[in-house]
Write a protein that holds these residues in place. Sequence first.
Motif, PDB file in Angstrom:
ATOM      1  N   PHE A   1       0.833  -1.201   0.000  1.00 13.00           N
ATOM      2  CA  PHE A   1       0.000   0.000   0.000  1.00 13.00           C
ATOM      3  C   PHE A   1       0.871   1.256   0.000  1.00 13.00           C
ATOM      4  CE2 PHE A   1      -2.872   3.035   2.250  1.00 13.00           C
ATOM      5  CZ  PHE A   1      -3.863   3.074   1.290  1.00 13.00           C
ATOM      6  N   LEU A   2       1.932   1.245   0.809  1.00  7.96           N
ATOM      7  CA  LEU A   2       2.838   2.407   0.869  1.00  7.96           C
ATOM      8  C   LEU A   2       3.556   2.634  -0.462  1.00  7.96           C
ATOM      9  CD1 LEU A   2       4.591   2.371   4.369  1.00  7.96           C
ATOM     10  CD2 LEU A   2       2.980   4.043   3.464  1.00  7.96           C
ATOM     11  N   VAL A   3       3.960   1.531  -1.109  1.00  7.00           N
ATOM     12  CA  VAL A   3       4.622   1.659  -2.415  1.00  7.00           C
ATOM     13  C   VAL A   3       3.701   2.360  -3.408  1.00  7.00           C
ATOM     14  CG1 VAL A   3       5.437   0.362  -4.427  1.00  7.00           C
ATOM     15  CG2 VAL A   3       6.210  -0.277  -2.143  1.00  7.00           C
ATOM     16  N   TYR A   4       2.432   1.965  -3.419  1.00  7.41           N
ATOM     17  CA  TYR A   4       1.467   2.611  -4.328  1.00  7.41           C
ATOM     18  C   TYR A   4       1.344   4.101  -4.009  1.00  7.41           C
ATOM     19  CZ  TYR A   4      -0.247  -1.742  -6.390  1.00  7.41           C
ATOM     20  OH  TYR A   4      -0.346  -2.907  -7.093  1.00  7.41           O
ATOM     21  N   ILE A   5       1.255   4.427  -2.743  1.00  2.44           N
ATOM     22  CA  ILE A   5       1.092   5.836  -2.345  1.00  2.44           C
ATOM     23  C   ILE A   5       2.275   6.672  -2.819  1.00  2.44           C
ATOM     24  CG2 ILE A   5       1.086   7.397  -0.350  1.00  2.44           C
ATOM     25  CD1 ILE A   5      -0.627   5.361   1.127  1.00  2.44           C
ATOM     26  N   PHE A   6       3.503   6.190  -2.533  1.00  2.99           N
ATOM     27  CA  PHE A   6       4.686   6.983  -2.916  1.00  2.99           C
ATOM     28  C   PHE A   6       4.870   7.027  -4.433  1.00  2.99           C
ATOM     29  CE2 PHE A   6       5.983   6.098   1.541  1.00  2.99           C
ATOM     30  CZ  PHE A   6       6.056   7.417   1.951  1.00  2.99           C
ATOM     31  N   PHE A   7       4.462   5.951  -5.118  1.00  2.00           N
ATOM     32  CA  PHE A   7       4.553   5.968  -6.577  1.00  2.00           C
ATOM     33  C   PHE A   7       3.613   7.028  -7.162  1.00  2.00           C
ATOM     34  CE2 PHE A   7       3.254   4.268 -10.786  1.00  2.00           C
ATOM     35  CZ  PHE A   7       4.484   4.387 -11.415  1.00  2.00           C
ATOM     36  N   ILE A   8       2.401   7.114  -6.630  1.00  2.18           N
ATOM     37  CA  ILE A   8       1.438   8.119  -7.105  1.00  2.18           C
ATOM     38  C   ILE A   8       1.945   9.535  -6.793  1.00  2.18           C
ATOM     39  CG2 ILE A   8      -0.889   9.048  -6.710  1.00  2.18           C
ATOM     40  CD1 ILE A   8      -1.781   6.108  -6.288  1.00  2.18           C
ATOM     41  N   LEU A   9       2.509   9.701  -5.586  1.00  2.00           N
ATOM     42  CA  LEU A   9       3.064  11.009  -5.227  1.00  2.00           C
ATOM     43  C   LEU A   9       4.203  11.398  -6.168  1.00  2.00           C
ATOM     44  CD1 LEU A   9       3.119  10.805  -1.314  1.00  2.00           C
ATOM     45  CD2 LEU A   9       1.659  12.253  -2.741  1.00  2.00           C
ATOM     46  N   PHE A  10       5.022  10.407  -6.529  1.00  2.00           N
ATOM     47  CA  PHE A  10       6.135  10.658  -7.451  1.00  2.00           C
ATOM     48  C   PHE A  10       5.605  11.128  -8.810  1.00  2.00           C
ATOM     49  CE2 PHE A  10       9.220   8.939 -10.602  1.00  2.00           C
ATOM     50  CZ  PHE A  10      10.285   9.772 -10.285  1.00  2.00           C
ATOM     51  N   LEU A  11       4.558  10.456  -9.299  1.00  3.02           N
ATOM     52  CA  LEU A  11       3.966  10.861 -10.577  1.00  3.02           C
ATOM     53  C   LEU A  11       3.381  12.268 -10.496  1.00  3.02           C
ATOM     54  CD1 LEU A  11       2.139   7.583 -11.727  1.00  3.02           C
ATOM     55  CD2 LEU A  11       4.347   8.479 -12.494  1.00  3.02           C
ATOM     56  N   ILE A  12       2.761  12.583  -9.370  1.00  2.00           N
ATOM     57  CA  ILE A  12       2.162  13.911  -9.193  1.00  2.00           C
ATOM     58  C   ILE A  12       3.231  15.007  -9.261  1.00  2.00           C
ATOM     59  CG2 ILE A  12       1.037  15.426  -7.497  1.00  2.00           C
ATOM     60  CD1 ILE A  12      -0.603  12.983  -6.622  1.00  2.00           C
ATOM     61  N   THR A  13       4.404  14.746  -8.632  1.00  2.00           N
ATOM     62  CA  THR A  13       5.466  15.767  -8.665  1.00  2.00           C
ATOM     63  C   THR A  13       5.986  15.976 -10.092  1.00  2.00           C
ATOM     64  OG1 THR A  13       7.098  14.064  -8.114  1.00  2.00           O
ATOM     65  CG2 THR A  13       6.229  15.370  -6.300  1.00  2.00           C
ATOM     66  N   ILE A  14       6.013  14.887 -10.891  1.00  2.00           N
ATOM     67  CA  ILE A  14       6.447  15.039 -12.296  1.00  2.00           C
ATOM     68  C   ILE A  14       5.444  15.895 -13.078  1.00  2.00           C
ATOM     69  CG2 ILE A  14       6.820  13.772 -14.457  1.00  2.00           C
ATOM     70  CD1 ILE A  14       7.958  11.490 -12.800  1.00  2.00           C
ATOM     71  N   VAL A  15       4.161  15.622 -12.846  1.00  2.00           N
ATOM     72  CA  VAL A  15       3.130  16.414 -13.519  1.00  2.00           C
ATOM     73  C   VAL A  15       3.227  17.883 -13.102  1.00  2.00           C
ATOM     74  CG1 VAL A  15       0.632  16.789 -13.712  1.00  2.00           C
ATOM     75  CG2 VAL A  15       1.571  14.463 -13.792  1.00  2.00           C
ATOM     76  N   LEU A  16       3.435  18.113 -11.807  1.00  2.00           N
ATOM     77  CA  LEU A  16       3.556  19.489 -11.309  1.00  2.00           C
ATOM     78  C   LEU A  16       4.735  20.202 -11.950  1.00  2.00           C
ATOM     79  CD1 LEU A  16       2.756  19.023  -7.494  1.00  2.00           C
ATOM     80  CD2 LEU A  16       1.353  20.165  -9.228  1.00  2.00           C
ATOM     81  N   TYR A  17       5.812  19.459 -12.191  1.00  2.00           N
ATOM     82  CA  TYR A  17       6.995  20.074 -12.825  1.00  2.00           C
ATOM     83  C   TYR A  17       6.634  20.659 -14.201  1.00  2.00           C
ATOM     84  CZ  TYR A  17      11.475  20.393 -15.224  1.00  2.00           C
ATOM     85  OH  TYR A  17      12.559  20.843 -15.941  1.00  2.00           O
ATOM     86  N   PHE A  18       5.906  19.880 -14.999  1.00  2.00           N
ATOM     87  CA  PHE A  18       5.585  20.334 -16.358  1.00  2.00           C
ATOM     88  C   PHE A  18       4.530  21.443 -16.368  1.00  2.00           C
ATOM     89  CE2 PHE A  18       7.408  16.122 -17.300  1.00  2.00           C
ATOM     90  CZ  PHE A  18       8.342  16.508 -18.243  1.00  2.00           C
ATOM     91  N   PHE A  19       3.753  21.540 -15.317  1.00  2.00           N
ATOM     92  CA  PHE A  19       2.728  22.588 -15.262  1.00  2.00           C
ATOM     93  C   PHE A  19       3.160  23.771 -14.398  1.00  2.00           C
ATOM     94  CE2 PHE A  19       0.234  19.031 -16.783  1.00  2.00           C
ATOM     95  CZ  PHE A  19      -0.632  19.630 -17.677  1.00  2.00           C
ATOM     96  N   SER A  20       4.405  23.743 -13.957  1.00  2.00           N
ATOM     97  CA  SER A  20       4.887  24.856 -13.126  1.00  2.00           C
ATOM     98  C   SER A  20       4.994  26.123 -13.978  1.00  2.00           C
ATOM     99  CB  SER A  20       6.270  24.521 -12.540  1.00  2.00           C
ATOM    100  OG  SER A  20       6.167  23.411 -11.694  1.00  2.00           O
TER     101      SER A  20
END
Length: 226
Positions: free
Chosen positions: A108-127
């Motif tokens: 469950f924790l792996v899924y959470i951190f993986f999703i958070l990692f993807l979110i930070t990548i998306v935020l980078y491109f929309f910064s």
Amino acid sequence: MRNANEYYKNNRYQLAVDEYNKLIDDGYTGVSLFYNLGNSYYRLGQVGYAILYYEKALTISPNDEDVLHNLELVKQHLKDKVDTLPPFFIFNLWEGLLAFFSVTGWTFLVYIFFILFLITIVLYFFSKSISQQRAAVFSAIGIFIVLFLTILLLAVKMNKEFNIKYGIVVNKSVLVKSAPDQTSNDEFQVHEGLKVKVEDNVDDWLKIRLEDGKIGWVSKQSVGII
């Protein structure tokens, strides 16, 4: 479950054990089921089976306070005291961290951190500014490190749970043999409740290893696999 609990409340422990075991035979598992069964065996004076089912409960919920408390209580009745060198404190920290969650919890924790990692990548491109991009990059690096550590812990936990087997001696007293043969030499003796590592099996025999390194063979009926 209700019938078994009623038997337990009315101090009819053997009937409670029979009912709980019927549920397990039907494929049911769960912390409460194993915990209550362990309590019933303890009331019957069967220390080995009590420890076996407390340990099974801990594989589902490693930090359950009630199970841990009763397990420590029952261990006071053990006859075998295996002398081992105290482990290095880093190994204690590592084992403590591993025991913090079950395989399901680490997954469950792996899924959470993986999703958070993807979110930070998306935020980078929309910064919209350099400072926001820089914050996204540092966040992504931090989350990736935690994600990597979490995956490592999950892999080790899965290996320990699925490839390394432990068991509990459930017979009052067991003579450990030098080979999987009734006529082989007696090596040493163990008593109910002792936790052993199961390394191999041949027909109706299990090869066990104690924490102090002693090894030998015992009959399968004398050890319950956790």
